[in-house]
Design a protein around this motif. Structure first.
Motif, PDB file in Angstrom:
ATOM      1  N   PRO A  57       3.599  -9.326   7.904  1.00 22.61           N
ATOM      2  CA  PRO A  57       2.393  -8.600   7.500  1.00 22.61           C
ATOM      3  C   PRO A  57       1.204  -9.523   7.314  1.00 22.61           C
ATOM      4  O   PRO A  57       1.349 -10.670   6.889  1.00 22.61           O
ATOM      5  CB  PRO A  57       2.798  -7.958   6.167  1.00 22.61           C
ATOM      6  CG  PRO A  57       3.834  -8.886   5.608  1.00 22.61           C
ATOM      7  CD  PRO A  57       4.572  -9.439   6.795  1.00 22.61           C
ATOM      8  N   VAL A  58       0.031  -9.022   7.646  1.00 25.76           N
ATOM      9  CA  VAL A  58      -1.214  -9.732   7.371  1.00 25.76           C
ATOM     10  C   VAL A  58      -2.151  -8.752   6.672  1.00 25.76           C
ATOM     11  O   VAL A  58      -2.238  -7.583   7.075  1.00 25.76           O
ATOM     12  CB  VAL A  58      -1.850 -10.290   8.665  1.00 25.76           C
ATOM     13  CG1 VAL A  58      -2.109  -9.196   9.685  1.00 25.76           C
ATOM     14  CG2 VAL A  58      -3.130 -11.041   8.350  1.00 25.76           C
ATOM     15  N   ARG A  59      -2.795  -9.203   5.634  1.00 25.93           N
ATOM     16  CA  ARG A  59      -3.730  -8.351   4.891  1.00 25.93           C
ATOM     17  C   ARG A  59      -5.148  -8.846   5.141  1.00 25.93           C
ATOM     18  O   ARG A  59      -5.442 -10.032   5.014  1.00 25.93           O
ATOM     19  CB  ARG A  59      -3.437  -8.401   3.397  1.00 25.93           C
ATOM     20  CG  ARG A  59      -4.524  -7.693   2.587  1.00 25.93           C
ATOM     21  CD  ARG A  59      -4.367  -7.876   1.106  1.00 25.93           C
ATOM     22  NE  ARG A  59      -5.645  -7.716   0.441  1.00 25.93           N
ATOM     23  CZ  ARG A  59      -5.807  -7.682  -0.878  1.00 25.93           C
ATOM     24  NH1 ARG A  59      -4.774  -7.801  -1.669  1.00 25.93           N
ATOM     25  NH2 ARG A  59      -7.004  -7.540  -1.397  1.00 25.93           N
ATOM     26  N   LEU A  60      -6.022  -7.904   5.465  1.00 25.57           N
ATOM     27  CA  LEU A  60      -7.431  -8.224   5.676  1.00 25.57           C
ATOM     28  C   LEU A  60      -8.289  -7.245   4.893  1.00 25.57           C
ATOM     29  O   LEU A  60      -7.934  -6.075   4.723  1.00 25.57           O
ATOM     30  CB  LEU A  60      -7.780  -8.146   7.173  1.00 25.57           C
ATOM     31  CG  LEU A  60      -7.078  -9.163   8.082  1.00 25.57           C
ATOM     32  CD1 LEU A  60      -7.449  -8.914   9.526  1.00 25.57           C
ATOM     33  CD2 LEU A  60      -7.430 -10.589   7.681  1.00 25.57           C
ATOM     34  N   ASP A  61      -9.436  -7.740   4.423  1.00 26.09           N
ATOM     35  CA  ASP A  61     -10.374  -6.909   3.669  1.00 26.09           C
ATOM     36  C   ASP A  61     -11.565  -6.572   4.562  1.00 26.09           C
ATOM     37  O   ASP A  61     -12.251  -7.470   5.052  1.00 26.09           O
ATOM     38  CB  ASP A  61     -10.866  -7.641   2.423  1.00 26.09           C
ATOM     39  CG  ASP A  61      -9.721  -7.966   1.466  1.00 26.09           C
ATOM     40  OD1 ASP A  61      -8.755  -7.188   1.433  1.00 26.09           O
ATOM     41  OD2 ASP A  61      -9.786  -8.991   0.768  1.00 26.09           O
ATOM     42  N   ALA A  87       9.779 -16.866   8.413  1.00 25.15           N
ATOM     43  CA  ALA A  87      10.221 -16.142   7.223  1.00 25.15           C
ATOM     44  C   ALA A  87      10.671 -14.740   7.615  1.00 25.15           C
ATOM     45  O   ALA A  87       9.978 -14.046   8.352  1.00 25.15           O
ATOM     46  CB  ALA A  87       9.088 -16.066   6.206  1.00 25.15           C
ATOM     47  N   PRO A  88      11.829 -14.280   7.160  1.00 26.71           N
ATOM     48  CA  PRO A  88      12.291 -12.933   7.499  1.00 26.71           C
ATOM     49  C   PRO A  88      11.360 -11.869   6.914  1.00 26.71           C
ATOM     50  O   PRO A  88      10.809 -12.046   5.819  1.00 26.71           O
ATOM     51  CB  PRO A  88      13.679 -12.857   6.857  1.00 26.71           C
ATOM     52  CG  PRO A  88      14.084 -14.274   6.605  1.00 26.71           C
ATOM     53  CD  PRO A  88      12.810 -15.018   6.351  1.00 26.71           C
ATOM     54  N   LEU A  89      11.212 -10.787   7.636  1.00 27.74           N
ATOM     55  CA  LEU A  89      10.383  -9.686   7.144  1.00 27.74           C
ATOM     56  C   LEU A  89      10.962  -9.124   5.849  1.00 27.74           C
ATOM     57  O   LEU A  89      10.232  -8.670   4.966  1.00 27.74           O
ATOM     58  CB  LEU A  89      10.281  -8.590   8.206  1.00 27.74           C
ATOM     59  CG  LEU A  89       9.391  -7.393   7.878  1.00 27.74           C
ATOM     60  CD1 LEU A  89       7.981  -7.827   7.542  1.00 27.74           C
ATOM     61  CD2 LEU A  89       9.388  -6.402   9.047  1.00 27.74           C
ATOM     62  N   CYS A  95       9.004 -10.023  -1.654  1.00 31.35           N
ATOM     63  CA  CYS A  95       7.916 -10.709  -2.359  1.00 31.35           C
ATOM     64  C   CYS A  95       6.695  -9.818  -2.575  1.00 31.35           C
ATOM     65  O   CYS A  95       5.802 -10.173  -3.335  1.00 31.35           O
ATOM     66  CB  CYS A  95       7.494 -11.947  -1.574  1.00 31.35           C
ATOM     67  SG  CYS A  95       8.767 -13.216  -1.463  1.00 31.35           S
ATOM     68  N   SER A  96       6.644  -8.693  -1.898  1.00 32.93           N
ATOM     69  CA  SER A  96       5.427  -7.883  -1.906  1.00 32.93           C
ATOM     70  C   SER A  96       5.306  -6.986  -3.119  1.00 32.93           C
ATOM     71  O   SER A  96       4.214  -6.587  -3.497  1.00 32.93           O
ATOM     72  CB  SER A  96       5.389  -7.004  -0.655  1.00 32.93           C
ATOM     73  OG  SER A  96       6.402  -5.998  -0.734  1.00 32.93           O
ATOM     74  N   GLY A  97       6.417  -6.619  -3.717  1.00 29.76           N
ATOM     75  CA  GLY A  97       6.361  -5.642  -4.791  1.00 29.76           C
ATOM     76  C   GLY A  97       6.369  -4.218  -4.296  1.00 29.76           C
ATOM     77  O   GLY A  97       6.322  -3.275  -5.094  1.00 29.76           O
ATOM     78  N   PRO A 103       7.895   1.109   3.856  1.00 32.11           N
ATOM     79  CA  PRO A 103       7.612  -0.063   4.696  1.00 32.11           C
ATOM     80  C   PRO A 103       6.384  -0.815   4.213  1.00 32.11           C
ATOM     81  O   PRO A 103       5.505  -0.255   3.559  1.00 32.11           O
ATOM     82  CB  PRO A 103       7.372   0.552   6.085  1.00 32.11           C
ATOM     83  CG  PRO A 103       6.824   1.918   5.787  1.00 32.11           C
ATOM     84  CD  PRO A 103       7.526   2.375   4.530  1.00 32.11           C
ATOM     85  N   LEU A 104       6.351  -2.103   4.527  1.00 35.88           N
ATOM     86  CA  LEU A 104       5.175  -2.908   4.197  1.00 35.88           C
ATOM     87  C   LEU A 104       3.964  -2.448   4.995  1.00 35.88           C
ATOM     88  O   LEU A 104       2.835  -2.545   4.532  1.00 35.88           O
ATOM     89  CB  LEU A 104       5.448  -4.380   4.496  1.00 35.88           C
ATOM     90  CG  LEU A 104       6.100  -5.195   3.385  1.00 35.88           C
ATOM     91  CD1 LEU A 104       6.332  -6.619   3.841  1.00 35.88           C
ATOM     92  CD2 LEU A 104       5.248  -5.176   2.131  1.00 35.88           C
ATOM     93  N   PHE A 105       4.198  -1.986   6.208  1.00 38.84           N
ATOM     94  CA  PHE A 105       3.101  -1.560   7.077  1.00 38.84           C
ATOM     95  C   PHE A 105       3.639  -0.562   8.093  1.00 38.84           C
ATOM     96  O   PHE A 105       4.843  -0.518   8.367  1.00 38.84           O
ATOM     97  CB  PHE A 105       2.462  -2.760   7.795  1.00 38.84           C
ATOM     98  CG  PHE A 105       3.453  -3.665   8.465  1.00 38.84           C
ATOM     99  CD1 PHE A 105       3.916  -3.398   9.748  1.00 38.84           C
ATOM    100  CD2 PHE A 105       3.938  -4.791   7.812  1.00 38.84           C
ATOM    101  CE1 PHE A 105       4.831  -4.229  10.363  1.00 38.84           C
ATOM    102  CE2 PHE A 105       4.863  -5.631   8.421  1.00 38.84           C
ATOM    103  CZ  PHE A 105       5.309  -5.343   9.701  1.00 38.84           C
ATOM    104  N   SER A 106       2.744   0.237   8.631  1.00 35.76           N
ATOM    105  CA  SER A 106       3.126   1.226   9.644  1.00 35.76           C
ATOM    106  C   SER A 106       2.325   1.057  10.926  1.00 35.76           C
ATOM    107  O   SER A 106       2.485   1.832  11.865  1.00 35.76           O
ATOM    108  CB  SER A 106       2.935   2.650   9.096  1.00 35.76           C
ATOM    109  OG  SER A 106       1.607   2.829   8.642  1.00 35.76           O
ATOM    110  N   ALA A 107       1.445   0.048  10.959  1.00 33.39           N
ATOM    111  CA  ALA A 107       0.663  -0.252  12.163  1.00 33.39           C
ATOM    112  C   ALA A 107       0.955  -1.684  12.578  1.00 33.39           C
ATOM    113  O   ALA A 107       1.137  -2.568  11.732  1.00 33.39           O
ATOM    114  CB  ALA A 107      -0.831  -0.060  11.904  1.00 33.39           C
TER     115      ALA A 107
END
Length: 236
Positions: A57-61, A87-89, A95-97, A103-107
């Motif tokens: 995952p990558v987070r952008l603002d 690093a495994p997904l 680590c994300s909470g 899921p961490l992301f859907s896109a």
């Protein structure tokens, strides 16, 4: 990208972030990015067979920051992510909470380097004797994914989306975001990145003009009370 000293992939990640942000109504977006997996593969990784690829995952603002600043920030985020490319997904999930099974992301965004022949569907002359190319079809577990094909001379866009989302519309959004991003970087680099446009002209015209075309023919030569009386006579 050359002028800013960043990768073309950074521009594409930022444009995709705006597509996801506008589609979800959020300014903080998280999506998956496919990593090559061989940048930190260790000694002999260049001679090892098989896929090293990973998705993280990558987070952008997508906020009030200027487009040029956002491009540099995106490039820095991706460079930092490369240090964790093995690093495994599942570890990122823990680590994300974000509690499983959410899921961490859907896109998903997959930026990949393909020669022009591959983009055009050609197989080439180096196919071993006795092997016949029948075709290939890609599938993904994510409901929305976009592949950016970098041939070295041009970019191609391929989208996969779960109905009723149209893959063609997603590609149109991404193309519009990329074109507008390039234009702002040249003309107005301090424009807030949240103002990146994703709607193609045809869809914008449809939304603003076609759907708002509410003119109705009516007997304008008669007064309103006469129309009211006529309605009462028809349906007392």
């Amino acid at each position: 990208a050359r002028r800013l000293g960043v990768s073309l992939a950074s521009l594409c990640h930022l444009a995709w972030a705006q597509v996801v942000a506008r589609s979800s109504g959020r300014e903080q977006v998280v999506f998956g990015t496919v990593l090559f997996g061989r940048m930190h593969g260790g000694t002999g990784a260049d001679r090892a067979m098989g896929l090293f690829m990973n998705t993280l995952p990558v987070r952008l603002d997508v906020d009030g920051s200027g487009v040029e600043e956002s491009v540099r920030r995106t490039h820095a985020r991706l460079a930092e992510l490369l240090t964790h490319e093995h690093a495994p997904l599942a570890l990122a999930q823990r680590c994300s909470g974000v509690a499983a099974p959410a899921p961490l992301f859907s896109a998903l965004l997959n930026y990949r380097h393909n020669p022009l022949a591959a983009l055009q569907g050609a197989v080439g002359d180096d196919v071993p004797d006795g092997i016949e190319w029948l075709g290939a079809q890609e599938r993904t577990n994510y409901p929305l994914s976009l592949s950016v094909e970098d041939s070295g001379q041009a970019l191609g866009l391929t989208a996969e989306a779960v109905e009723p989302v149209s893959a063609e519309r997603i590609c149109g959004y991404m193309q519009c975001a990329l074109e507008h991003l390039a234009d702002l970087l040249e003309r107005s680099p301090h424009t807030p990145v949240r103002k990146l446009e994703i709607l193609p002209a045809a869809e914008r015209r449809y939304l603003l003009e076609e759907l708002n075309r509410t003119e109705v023919a009516y007997p304008s030569e008669r007064c309103i009370h006469e129309l009211f009386e006529a309605q009462v006579r028809r349906a007392p």
